[in-house]
Design a protein around this motif. Structure first.
Motif, PDB file in Angstrom:
ATOM      1  N   HIS A   1      28.931  62.454  44.183  1.00  0.00           N
ATOM      2  CA  HIS A   1      30.029  62.316  43.227  1.00  0.00           C
ATOM      3  C   HIS A   1      30.858  63.593  43.129  1.00  0.00           C
ATOM      4  CE1 HIS A   1      29.623  58.299  41.523  1.00  0.00           C
ATOM      5  NE2 HIS A   1      28.304  58.438  41.593  1.00  0.00           N
ATOM      6  N   ALA A   2      30.242  64.734  43.394  1.00  0.00           N
ATOM      7  CA  ALA A   2      30.976  66.002  43.348  1.00  0.00           C
ATOM      8  C   ALA A   2      31.900  66.170  44.548  1.00  0.00           C
ATOM      9  CB  ALA A   2      30.001  67.170  43.270  1.00  0.00           C
ATOM     10  N   HIS A   3      31.571  65.478  45.658  1.00  0.00           N
ATOM     11  CA  HIS A   3      32.364  65.592  46.891  1.00  0.00           C
ATOM     12  C   HIS A   3      32.649  64.200  47.448  1.00  0.00           C
ATOM     13  CE1 HIS A   3      31.393  69.922  46.952  1.00  0.00           C
ATOM     14  NE2 HIS A   3      30.171  69.549  46.619  1.00  0.00           N
ATOM     15  N   PRO A   4      33.323  63.336  46.697  1.00  0.00           N
ATOM     16  CA  PRO A   4      33.496  61.942  47.142  1.00  0.00           C
ATOM     17  C   PRO A   4      34.298  61.865  48.439  1.00  0.00           C
ATOM     18  CG  PRO A   4      34.924  62.435  45.266  1.00  0.00           C
ATOM     19  CD  PRO A   4      33.999  63.604  45.421  1.00  0.00           C
ATOM     20  N   GLY A   5      33.732  61.151  49.389  1.00  0.00           N
ATOM     21  CA  GLY A   5      34.393  60.965  50.670  1.00  0.00           C
ATOM     22  C   GLY A   5      34.333  62.165  51.591  1.00  0.00           C
ATOM     23  N   GLU A   6      33.736  63.253  51.142  1.00  0.00           N
ATOM     24  CA  GLU A   6      33.695  64.483  51.940  1.00  0.00           C
ATOM     25  C   GLU A   6      32.282  64.919  52.301  1.00  0.00           C
ATOM     26  OE1 GLU A   6      36.314  66.054  53.207  1.00  0.00           O
ATOM     27  OE2 GLU A   6      37.489  64.396  52.376  1.00  0.00           O
TER      28      GLU A   6
ATOM     29  N   LEU B   1      26.441  54.721  46.984  1.00  0.00           N
ATOM     30  CA  LEU B   1      26.291  56.025  47.639  1.00  0.00           C
ATOM     31  C   LEU B   1      26.848  56.040  49.067  1.00  0.00           C
ATOM     32  CD1 LEU B   1      25.140  58.924  47.318  1.00  0.00           C
ATOM     33  CD2 LEU B   1      22.959  58.034  48.162  1.00  0.00           C
ATOM     34  N   PRO B   2      26.590  55.011  49.895  1.00  0.00           N
ATOM     35  CA  PRO B   2      27.157  55.050  51.257  1.00  0.00           C
ATOM     36  C   PRO B   2      28.672  55.199  51.286  1.00  0.00           C
ATOM     37  CG  PRO B   2      25.455  53.380  51.128  1.00  0.00           C
ATOM     38  CD  PRO B   2      25.705  53.849  49.719  1.00  0.00           C
ATOM     39  N   ARG B   3      29.359  54.636  50.304  1.00  0.00           N
ATOM     40  CA  ARG B   3      30.818  54.728  50.259  1.00  0.00           C
ATOM     41  C   ARG B   3      31.279  56.127  49.871  1.00  0.00           C
ATOM     42  NH1 ARG B   3      32.812  49.065  49.469  1.00  0.00           N
ATOM     43  NH2 ARG B   3      34.835  49.989  48.994  1.00  0.00           N
ATOM     44  N   LEU B   4      30.425  56.878  49.197  1.00  0.00           N
ATOM     45  CA  LEU B   4      30.793  58.209  48.727  1.00  0.00           C
ATOM     46  C   LEU B   4      30.589  59.277  49.790  1.00  0.00           C
ATOM     47  CD1 LEU B   4      29.175  57.974  45.184  1.00  0.00           C
ATOM     48  CD2 LEU B   4      31.631  58.072  45.672  1.00  0.00           C
ATOM     49  N   LEU B   5      29.782  58.960  50.815  1.00  0.00           N
ATOM     50  CA  LEU B   5      29.497  59.941  51.856  1.00  0.00           C
ATOM     51  C   LEU B   5      30.558  59.908  52.947  1.00  0.00           C
ATOM     52  CD1 LEU B   5      25.640  59.396  52.344  1.00  0.00           C
ATOM     53  CD2 LEU B   5      26.770  61.156  50.955  1.00  0.00           C
ATOM     54  N   ARG B   6      30.795  61.047  53.538  1.00  0.00           N
ATOM     55  CA  ARG B   6      31.636  61.113  54.742  1.00  0.00           C
ATOM     56  C   ARG B   6      30.819  60.756  55.969  1.00  0.00           C
ATOM     57  NH1 ARG B   6      35.944  65.324  56.220  1.00  0.00           N
ATOM     58  NH2 ARG B   6      36.136  65.183  58.498  1.00  0.00           N
ATOM     59  N   ARG B   7      29.554  61.229  55.983  1.00  0.00           N
ATOM     60  CA  ARG B   7      28.686  61.007  57.144  1.00  0.00           C
ATOM     61  C   ARG B   7      27.245  61.217  56.708  1.00  0.00           C
ATOM     62  NH1 ARG B   7      31.700  63.357  60.626  1.00  0.00           N
ATOM     63  NH2 ARG B   7      30.986  65.516  60.467  1.00  0.00           N
ATOM     64  N   LEU B   8      26.341  60.432  57.307  1.00  0.00           N
ATOM     65  CA  LEU B   8      24.903  60.581  57.095  1.00  0.00           C
ATOM     66  C   LEU B   8      24.218  60.598  58.453  1.00  0.00           C
ATOM     67  CD1 LEU B   8      22.260  60.555  55.398  1.00  0.00           C
ATOM     68  CD2 LEU B   8      22.406  58.054  55.420  1.00  0.00           C
ATOM     69  N   VAL B   9      23.388  61.603  58.659  1.00  0.00           N
ATOM     70  CA  VAL B   9      22.583  61.688  59.874  1.00  0.00           C
ATOM     71  C   VAL B   9      21.114  61.652  59.468  1.00  0.00           C
ATOM     72  CG1 VAL B   9      22.024  63.027  61.938  1.00  0.00           C
ATOM     73  CG2 VAL B   9      24.365  63.040  61.041  1.00  0.00           C
ATOM     74  N   ILE B  10      20.374  60.717  60.061  1.00  0.00           N
ATOM     75  CA  ILE B  10      18.955  60.532  59.767  1.00  0.00           C
ATOM     76  C   ILE B  10      18.147  60.873  61.007  1.00  0.00           C
ATOM     77  CG2 ILE B  10      17.169  58.804  59.265  1.00  0.00           C
ATOM     78  CD1 ILE B  10      19.280  57.310  57.612  1.00  0.00           C
ATOM     79  N   MET B  11      17.134  61.730  60.855  1.00  0.00           N
ATOM     80  CA  MET B  11      16.170  61.920  61.934  1.00  0.00           C
ATOM     81  C   MET B  11      14.988  61.014  61.628  1.00  0.00           C
ATOM     82  SD  MET B  11      13.146  63.306  63.136  1.00  0.00           S
ATOM     83  CE  MET B  11      12.992  62.271  64.601  1.00  0.00           C
TER      84      MET B  11
END
Length: 347
Positions: free
Chosen positions: A112-117, A139-149
C-alpha cells in the motif's frame, strides 16, 4: 530508476547473499524484510536478518512471521545451513528489534505504501505471503512484480524425489498463493504474473571457490583458499568483514553440497531471485498454469506446470526455464564486491 523492494526470506546462507545483493544494487531500495520460518526457526531468522543489517550498516525494517506453516509442523534445515542458519559465520551483536507488526502485515503495508511500484521476492516457504493474501486479496494488483524461488519443473526435488524445500515446508501456503493470483484480477487478464524460479534453473547458479575468490578480489580483500581437502570448519582469514562472513557461510554450504554428492560448490537459489526481481531479462520464462500437489502419498509438495494446457486453466505463473550463469555471476560479483569494498573502507 530505483525500485522499492520487499524481501520475504528464511535466512539461510543463500537468503543472506540475496539480501546483500539487494543492498549492493543501486537500482534497489530495500524497504522491508519479512522473516519466514524455514531454514531455521523464525526467531533465528529474525536474529540473522537484524545481524546482517548491523553488519551492512543499513536500517531496513525486519518483521517476524508465523512460527509454523499453515497446517503442518515446521521442519528446518540446519544440516544444510548450519545451527544458526549462516554456516560457520558469526554476525555482529545488535540491539536492533523487529517491528511491532508481523510479516503478513509488513507485506500489506509495503504494497500500500508503494502501489503499483513494489517489487517483491519470496525465497522461503510462502506462509507469510499466503497470510498476507488472506488479509489483502488485492495484493497482486498492488505489486509491480513478484519473484518466487520455489518448486522444481520437469526436474528432481531436493527434499523428496519430486519436491523442492520451500514448497515442501508449506505446500498449502504455496497452493494458496498460486491459486489466489488470477482471482485478484476479478475476471480481467492479469497485468503481470509471478515469476517462479525452480530448482531446474536455480541449480545452474553454482558458486565455486574460484568465484568466491573473484568476489574477494573485487572487494579489495584477501581471500581464504577453499577446497574439499580442507579441515572442516576452517574460518575465513579475509581482511574485509563482509567477505569474511560470506566465506564462513559459504564454506559450510560447500561442505553440505559436497557431502550430498553435488561437488564442492553451492547453489545460489535466492540471489538469482533477487537479481531477476531487478532485471527479469536475466531469465527466459514460459507462461503456464501451475499447481502444488497436496495429497499425493509420494508426491506431496510437487509443483506441476501444465505446459500442454490439459487443465484448460489460464496461466498463473511465468516459470523460469533458462539462465546464463556467467551473466548472473558477473553482475553479482561486481555489485557485491563494490559494496563490500565500501563497507570495508569505513570499518
Amino acid at each position: 530508476m530505483t525500485l522499492p523492494v520487499f524481501a520475504d526470506v528464511d535466512t539461510g546462507v543463500d537468503d543472506a547473499m540475496a539480501l546483500v545483493y539487494l543492498l549492493a544494487s543501486a537500482d534497489a531500495d530495500l524497504v522491508g524484510i519479512a522473516s519466514t520460518a524455514g531454514n531455521v526457526d523464525v526467531h533465528q531468522v529474525c536474529r540473522n536478518n537484524l545481524g546482517l543489517m548491523e553488519l551492512c550498516r543499513v536500517d531496513v525494517p525486519v518483521s517476524k512471521g508465523a512460527e509454523q506453516p499453515l497446517r503442518t509442523p515446521l521442519r528446518t534445515a540446519e544440516d544444510t545451513h548450519g545451527p544458526q542458519g549462516l554456516g560457520y559465520a558469526t554476525l555482529p551483536a545488535t540491539d536492533r528489534q523487529p517491528t511491532s507488526h508481523d510479516s503478513a502485515e509488513a507485506w500489506v503495508r509495503a504494497a500500500h505504501a508503494h502501489p503499483g511500484e513494489l517489487v517483491a521476492i519470496a525465497v522461503g516457504p510462502l506462509t507469510n505471503l499466503a497470510l498476507a493474501l488472506r488479509r489483502e486479496p488485492a495484493l497482486p494488483r498492488l505489486l509491480r512484480r513478484l519473484v518466487i524461488m520455489g518448486g522444481a519443473f520437469d526436474y528432481r526435488g531436493n527434499t523428496t524425489p519430486v519436491a523442492e524445500w520451500n514448497v515442501s515446508v508449506d505446500p498449502e501456503a504455496a497452493s494458496e498463493v498460486f491459486n489466489s493470483w488470477n482471482k485478484a484480477w476479478e475476471g480481467e487478464a492479469p497485468k503481470h504474473l509471478p515469476i517462479v524460479l525452480g530448482l531446474n534453473i536455480t541449480e545452474d547458479i553454482a558458486m565455486t571457490p574460484a568465484l568466491l575468490a573473484r568476489l574477494a578480489t573485487e572487494a579489495g580483500s584477501t581471500s581464504t583458499p577453499m577446497s574439499e581437502h580442507d579441515e572442516r570448519g576452517r574460518r575465513s582469514t579475509a581482511s574485509n568483514p563482509l567477505i569474511a562472513v560470506l566465506e564462513d557461510a559459504m564454506r559450510f554450504y560447500f561442505e553440505f553440497h559436497f557431502d550430498d554428492g553435488e561437488g564442492y560448490l553451492a547453489h545460489l537459489h535466492d540471489p538469482l531471485a533477487a537479481a531477476v526481481a531487478l532485471d527479469p531479462d536475466l531469465v527466459r520464462c514460459r507462461a503456464a498454469a501451475m499447481d502444488v500437489e497436496l495429497t499425493g502419498t509420494l508426491t506431496r509438495g510437487m509443483t506441476i506446470a501444465d505446459w500442454s494446457n490439459r487443465w484448460g486453466r489460464e496461466p498463473n505463473a511465468l516459470i523460469g526455464v533458462g539462465v546464463d550463469p556467467q551473466v548472473f555471476f558477473d553482475r553479482f560479483i561486481t555489485r557485491v564486491g563494490a559494496f563490500a569494498r565500501r563497507l570495508g573502507s569505513h570499518s
